[in-house]
Motif scaffolding. Structure first.
Motif, short mmCIF file in Angstrom:
data_model
loop_
_atom_site.label_atom_id
_atom_site.label_comp_id
_atom_site.label_asym_id
_atom_site.label_seq_id
_atom_site.Cartn_x
_atom_site.Cartn_y
_atom_site.Cartn_z
N GLY A 30 0.82 -1.21 0.00
CA GLY A 30 0.00 0.00 0.00
C GLY A 30 0.85 1.26 0.00
O GLY A 30 0.56 2.21 -0.72
N LEU A 31 1.90 1.26 0.80
CA LEU A 31 2.81 2.40 0.84
C LEU A 31 3.47 2.61 -0.51
O LEU A 31 3.52 3.74 -1.03
N ILE A 32 3.95 1.53 -1.12
CA ILE A 32 4.62 1.61 -2.42
C ILE A 32 3.65 2.09 -3.49
O ILE A 32 3.98 2.95 -4.31
N THR A 33 2.43 1.57 -3.48
CA THR A 33 1.43 1.97 -4.47
C THR A 33 1.16 3.46 -4.37
O THR A 33 1.12 4.18 -5.38
N GLY A 34 0.99 3.96 -3.15
CA GLY A 34 0.75 5.39 -2.95
C GLY A 34 1.94 6.23 -3.38
O GLY A 34 1.78 7.28 -4.02
N ALA A 35 3.14 5.77 -3.06
CA ALA A 35 4.34 6.50 -3.44
C ALA A 35 4.51 6.50 -4.96
O ALA A 35 4.93 7.51 -5.55
N ARG A 36 4.18 5.40 -5.60
CA ARG A 36 4.28 5.34 -7.06
C ARG A 36 3.30 6.31 -7.70
O ARG A 36 3.60 6.93 -8.73
N GLU A 37 2.11 6.44 -7.13
CA GLU A 37 1.14 7.41 -7.65
C GLU A 37 1.70 8.82 -7.54
O GLU A 37 1.53 9.64 -8.45
N ARG A 38 2.37 9.10 -6.43
CA ARG A 38 2.98 10.43 -6.26
C ARG A 38 4.10 10.64 -7.27
O ARG A 38 4.24 11.71 -7.85
N ILE A 39 4.92 9.60 -7.50
CA ILE A 39 5.98 9.70 -8.50
C ILE A 39 5.39 9.95 -9.89
O ILE A 39 5.90 10.78 -10.64
N ASP A 40 4.31 9.26 -10.22
CA ASP A 40 3.66 9.47 -11.51
C ASP A 40 3.19 10.93 -11.65
O ASP A 40 3.35 11.54 -12.71
N ALA A 41 2.63 11.48 -10.58
CA ALA A 41 2.19 12.87 -10.61
C ALA A 41 3.38 13.81 -10.75
O ALA A 41 3.33 14.79 -11.50
N LEU A 42 4.46 13.52 -10.03
CA LEU A 42 5.68 14.33 -10.16
C LEU A 42 6.24 14.25 -11.58
O LEU A 42 6.66 15.26 -12.15
N ASP A 43 6.26 13.05 -12.15
CA ASP A 43 6.74 12.89 -13.52
C ASP A 43 5.90 13.71 -14.49
O ASP A 43 6.44 14.32 -15.42
N ASP A 44 4.59 13.73 -14.29
CA ASP A 44 3.72 14.54 -15.15
C ASP A 44 4.10 16.01 -15.05
O ASP A 44 4.17 16.72 -16.07
#
Length: 107
Positions: A30-44
């Motif tokens: 769950g932590l990794i999934t949330g962090a990956r979503e944040r990374i995706d937003a940062l990448d955008d």
């Protein structure tokens, strides 16, 4: 988190999400999934900023060329390389070189 079905549970008992993330527990997954979503937003955001930088660079190049200057200002590029190197070390220089290449436009 969604409910899991017995067929989606790994040998360790962690849900399939843990398998997708490489985590061994549901909590870590769950932590990794949330962090990956944040990374995706940062990448955008990063991609948007790079595109904006490319547009601004084109304006500068057009003005420089229209005034009789060269398309590329090597002393300015060296300043940028130094700035990225100071902030990020050797990988920063590589990143800056890539940005400069993207922003030089088509020859």
């Amino acid at each position: 988190m969604t409910a899991t079905h017995p067929e989606t549970v790994e040998k360790t008992g962690a849900p399939a999400a843990a398998e997708r993330t490489g985590a061994r527990t549901s909590e870590a997954a769950g932590l990794i999934t949330g962090a990956r979503e944040r990374i995706d937003a940062l990448d955008d955001r990063i991609l948007g900023l790079v595109q904006e930088r490319m547009a601004v660079s084109a304006v500068i190049q057009d003005a420089r060329i229209a005034s009789g200057g060269r398309r590329v200002n090597l002393s300015r590029e060296n300043e940028i390389l130094g700035r990225y190197n100071a902030a990020l070390g050797k990988p920063g220089t590589t990143l800056a070189m890539t940005l400069l290449e993207l922003c030089r436009g088509r020859v």
